[in-house]
Design a protein around this motif. Sequence first.
Motif, PDB file in Angstrom:
ATOM      1  N   UNK A  31       0.834  -1.207   0.000  1.00 45.08           N
ATOM      2  CA  UNK A  31       0.000   0.000   0.000  1.00 45.08           C
ATOM      3  C   UNK A  31       0.867   1.256   0.000  1.00 45.08           C
ATOM      4  N   UNK A  32       0.503   2.214  -0.849  1.00 43.91           N
ATOM      5  CA  UNK A  32       1.114   3.544  -0.869  1.00 43.91           C
ATOM      6  C   UNK A  32       0.036   4.544  -0.486  1.00 43.91           C
ATOM      7  N   UNK A  33       0.271   5.300   0.579  1.00 40.27           N
ATOM      8  CA  UNK A  33      -0.701   6.290   1.042  1.00 40.27           C
ATOM      9  C   UNK A  33      -0.260   7.677   0.582  1.00 40.27           C
ATOM     10  N   UNK A  34      -1.143   8.375  -0.126  1.00 39.54           N
ATOM     11  CA  UNK A  34      -0.875   9.725  -0.614  1.00 39.54           C
ATOM     12  C   UNK A  34      -1.829  10.680   0.103  1.00 39.54           C
ATOM     13  N   UNK A  35      -1.264  11.642   0.840  1.00 37.69           N
ATOM     14  CA  UNK A  35      -2.092  12.554   1.609  1.00 37.69           C
ATOM     15  C   UNK A  35      -1.735  14.004   1.280  1.00 37.69           C
ATOM     16  N   UNK A  36      -2.545  14.926   1.778  1.00 37.78           N
ATOM     17  CA  UNK A  36      -2.292  16.349   1.567  1.00 37.78           C
ATOM     18  C   UNK A  36      -3.590  17.111   1.489  1.00 37.78           C
ATOM     19  N   UNK A  37      -3.513  18.407   1.662  1.00 35.48           N
ATOM     20  CA  UNK A  37      -4.697  19.248   1.631  1.00 35.48           C
ATOM     21  C   UNK A  37      -5.295  19.281   0.224  1.00 35.48           C
ATOM     22  N   UNK A 136      -5.544   7.463  -1.646  1.00 34.30           N
ATOM     23  CA  UNK A 136      -5.410   8.915  -1.717  1.00 34.30           C
ATOM     24  C   UNK A 136      -6.428   9.573  -0.803  1.00 34.30           C
ATOM     25  N   UNK A 137      -5.958  10.481   0.064  1.00 34.58           N
ATOM     26  CA  UNK A 137      -6.891  11.148   0.964  1.00 34.58           C
ATOM     27  C   UNK A 137      -6.286  12.375   1.612  1.00 34.58           C
ATOM     28  N   UNK A 138      -7.085  13.026   2.448  1.00 34.80           N
ATOM     29  CA  UNK A 138      -6.620  14.193   3.182  1.00 34.80           C
ATOM     30  C   UNK A 138      -5.630  13.757   4.265  1.00 34.80           C
ATOM     31  N   UNK A 139      -4.899  14.728   4.819  1.00 32.50           N
ATOM     32  CA  UNK A 139      -3.848  14.407   5.789  1.00 32.50           C
ATOM     33  C   UNK A 139      -4.374  13.633   6.995  1.00 32.50           C
ATOM     34  N   UNK A 140      -5.609  13.942   7.433  1.00 34.46           N
ATOM     35  CA  UNK A 140      -6.151  13.322   8.637  1.00 34.46           C
ATOM     36  C   UNK A 140      -6.355  11.815   8.494  1.00 34.46           C
TER      37      UNK A 140
END
Length: 246
Positions: A31-37, A136-140
């Motif tokens: 799994x690769x998690x991509x986060x950010x505003x 892919x999701x927000x930082x939280x």
Amino acid sequence: MKNVFVKTSNYERFQEGLAAVEGRGAMESSLLLVTGEAGYGKSETVDQWAIQSGAAYLRAKVGWTPRYFMTELAEHLKVDASGRSKEVFARISGHIGRNQTPLVIDEVEHCMRDHAQVLEAVRDLSDLTEVVVVLVGMEQVQAKIGRYLQISSRVAHVVTFAPATPDDVLLACRQKCEVEVAPELVLEIHRQSKGRMREVMNAIALVEREGRRNGLDRVELKDMGNRPLTLDWQSTRPRLLKTGGR
């Protein structure tokens, strides 16, 4: 604007994250998690990769259940979605395994309801097929996923998208805009957008229209007059040009 994908510093970080997952030691850690505003270009970057790699790209829905997720994935893969969930899962995993089709789940926040049952289904698929799965999701969402060790332990790398740098904005202006954007105007676009690529693209389109309307090959800061380049979404008011010293 030119139909060109701009490889910003966030894109480079994403590529580094992919390399880390692809070179993992434990095959189940896929799994690769991509986060950010919002507005930093996560979805566009990952969508571009999905097109190039042939990945299955799904945007999670608020009401997703494991069956709802599998039905959408089956339809995307053109796999028979009828029958019991166990049968649908077998067809999906067989197709993904044979073709080594990567999987992208955007807006992964919607997969956290009911003790993250949808993510558990995603984990089952990744465990069985060992394909790369990009979440892919927000930082939280990173903290939320961290509550479930059986899922978080399979995250091989986390990529956090940051605000675009002035160099990123300059690169976007050079590659996307049909007219030349003067350096001072590039910096103003960066200042007003606060590094949100979504707003940068809107500003570039505005500058391009202004240049074409006035027959300009190069648009300077002064050419924009008092026209705002971006919208302050929190106050719904246009941001004012800063023409004085910075």
